[in-house]
Design a protein around this motif. Structure first.
Motif, short mmCIF file in Angstrom:
data_model
loop_
_atom_site.label_atom_id
_atom_site.label_comp_id
_atom_site.label_asym_id
_atom_site.label_seq_id
_atom_site.Cartn_x
_atom_site.Cartn_y
_atom_site.Cartn_z
N VAL A 139 0.86 -1.18 0.00
CA VAL A 139 0.00 0.00 0.00
C VAL A 139 0.90 1.23 0.00
N ALA A 140 0.68 2.15 -0.94
CA ALA A 140 1.45 3.39 -0.98
C ALA A 140 0.97 4.34 0.12
N LEU A 141 1.91 4.88 0.88
CA LEU A 141 1.56 5.85 1.91
C LEU A 141 1.36 7.23 1.28
N PRO A 142 0.34 7.97 1.73
CA PRO A 142 0.15 9.33 1.21
C PRO A 142 1.29 10.24 1.62
N ASP A 143 1.46 11.31 0.89
CA ASP A 143 2.62 12.18 1.06
C ASP A 143 2.76 12.70 2.50
N GLY A 144 1.65 12.98 3.15
CA GLY A 144 1.71 13.59 4.48
C GLY A 144 2.28 12.70 5.56
N VAL A 145 2.30 11.36 5.35
CA VAL A 145 2.78 10.47 6.41
C VAL A 145 3.92 9.55 5.95
N ARG A 146 4.37 9.69 4.72
CA ARG A 146 5.30 8.70 4.19
C ARG A 146 6.69 8.76 4.82
N GLN A 147 6.99 9.80 5.61
CA GLN A 147 8.27 9.87 6.31
C GLN A 147 8.12 9.50 7.79
N MET A 148 7.01 8.84 8.14
CA MET A 148 6.79 8.43 9.52
C MET A 148 7.78 7.34 9.94
N GLU A 149 7.85 7.10 11.24
CA GLU A 149 8.72 6.04 11.75
C GLU A 149 8.14 4.68 11.40
N PRO A 150 8.98 3.71 11.11
CA PRO A 150 8.48 2.38 10.75
C PRO A 150 7.83 1.67 11.95
N THR A 151 6.87 0.81 11.64
CA THR A 151 6.19 0.05 12.69
C THR A 151 5.62 -1.24 12.12
N PHE A 152 4.96 -2.03 12.97
CA PHE A 152 4.48 -3.35 12.57
C PHE A 152 3.22 -3.67 13.37
N GLU A 153 2.22 -4.29 12.70
CA GLU A 153 0.98 -4.70 13.38
C GLU A 153 0.60 -6.11 12.93
N HIS A 154 -0.07 -6.80 13.86
CA HIS A 154 -0.52 -8.17 13.62
C HIS A 154 -1.98 -8.29 14.06
N TYR A 155 -2.79 -9.03 13.29
CA TYR A 155 -4.21 -9.19 13.63
C TYR A 155 -4.74 -10.49 13.06
#
Length: 331
Positions: A139-155
């Motif tokens: 999924v491409a991140l929108p410009d406003g958040v694409r420099q955010m810190e990396p993270t990971f989620e599981h569900y």
């Protein structure tokens, strides 16, 4: 998952080629590394379509017998500006990344890694796995958040069921089920199983584009038959979708979302906004893994863009050579 092509193509958007509102996207075979490479079927991106909502990449693989194919062995590789979504039907994959996350990818459980400003990770099928079968999506991140810190989620979504159907909603909301996994644009992702001959009508967001990847069986959609491994695209404007299984049981992945409304530059494992950004990301990665000298583009000291990976892992994947032409935005 890495795009392991030695010479990844620059894919330029052209006019849509639909058939009665349904556009059928044909897969192409791509080997996933090594002399005993496991083949994947890639349906997104393609020349006629780069994005479905913010979904920008879809690889579909298996069922592969690991003893014959060698399985999935994708060593450390980088990503920027995107989220990876891993969904398995059978088998197990071990995930490690430079943000410190270590997880098992199992059937019916979504693992979403947000690369943001930059991350590196590896994906290796486990020794106990005999048959590997699943999909990897970006999924491409929108410009406003694409420099955010990396993270990971599981569900692990609870299955929904009805007359002849079962569904697991792993992103967004559908059929009264909502995933808690975070996205940065409105999205939906679900696995849907239909018994042979069964029909299911779903209420969907009219503002979403949708894609339906056929994993098993044949899908009937708007009077068209969608074959196994093919991806059917439907433009925004629909408030419902009716899916019909053929003479065999059907399994599809449903993806969708609001049109991203931005152009992206995607090359190898990087999503950016310009040719210059991609050149910089590549230079930084090559310098960080020590295969090319540090240049002005790769930066000086300080925190590595792609993080610090655990010691003792296989040799990282170097980036391919950039094409001789400028990379152009698409979407």
């Amino acid at each position: 998952m890495s795009n392991t092509e030695i010479a990844p193509q620059e894919i330029i958007c052209e006019a849509d080629t639909g058939c009665g509102g349904v556009e059928i996207m044909v897969p192409r075979q791509v080997p996933l590394g090594g002399p005993r490479a496991m083949d994947v079927r890639r349906t997104l991106p393609q020349r006629q379509r780069s994005l479905i909502g913010a979904w920008c990449f879809l690889d579909h693989y298996g069922p592969d017998r690991i003893r014959e194919t060698g399985g999935m062995r994708v060593p450390q590789h980088p990503h920027t500006g995107l989220q990876t979504v891993s969904w398995l039907f059978t088998g197990e994959i071990e995930h490690r990344d430079s943000a410190g996350f270590h997880a098992a990818v199992r059937p019916g459980e979504v693992n979403l890694m947000t690369a943001g400003r930059g991350i590196s990770h590896s994906e290796i099928s486990t020794p106990a796995t005999r048959v590997l079968h699943g999909a990897q999506l970006w999924v491409a991140l929108p410009d406003g958040v694409r420099q955010m810190e990396p993270t990971f989620e599981h569900y692990r979504p609870e299955p929904l069921s009805g007359d002849g159907w079962t569904m697991r909603v792993f992103l967004g909301s559908l059929a009264g089920s909502t995933s808690p996994v975070g996205t940065h644009t409105p999205l939906v992702g679900a696995e849907i199983l239909l018994d042979a001959g069964a029909t299911l009508t779903l209420s969907v967001e009219a503002g979403f584009e949708h894609g339906l990847l056929v994993d098993e069986g044949t899908l009937g959609l708007d009077g068209h038959l969608v074959a196994r491994d093919h991806l059917a695209y439907l433009p925004a404007g629909r408030s419902s979708l009716t899916l019909t299984a053929g003479v065999e049981a059907l399994r599809v992945l449903l993806i969708g979302g609001e049109p991203l409304g931005e152009q992206i530059v995607m090359w190898w494992n990087f999503v950016g906004r310009s040719h210059e950004e991609i050149v910089e990301y590549r230079a930084q990665w090559q310098a960080e893994i020590g295969v090319e000298p540090r240049t002005e583009a790769s930066g000086g000291g300080g925190r590595p863009r792609f993080g610090t990976f655990p010691a003792g892992e296989p040799v990282p994947l170097p980036a391919p050579v950039l094409p001789s032409i400028r990379l152009r935005p698409r979407g």
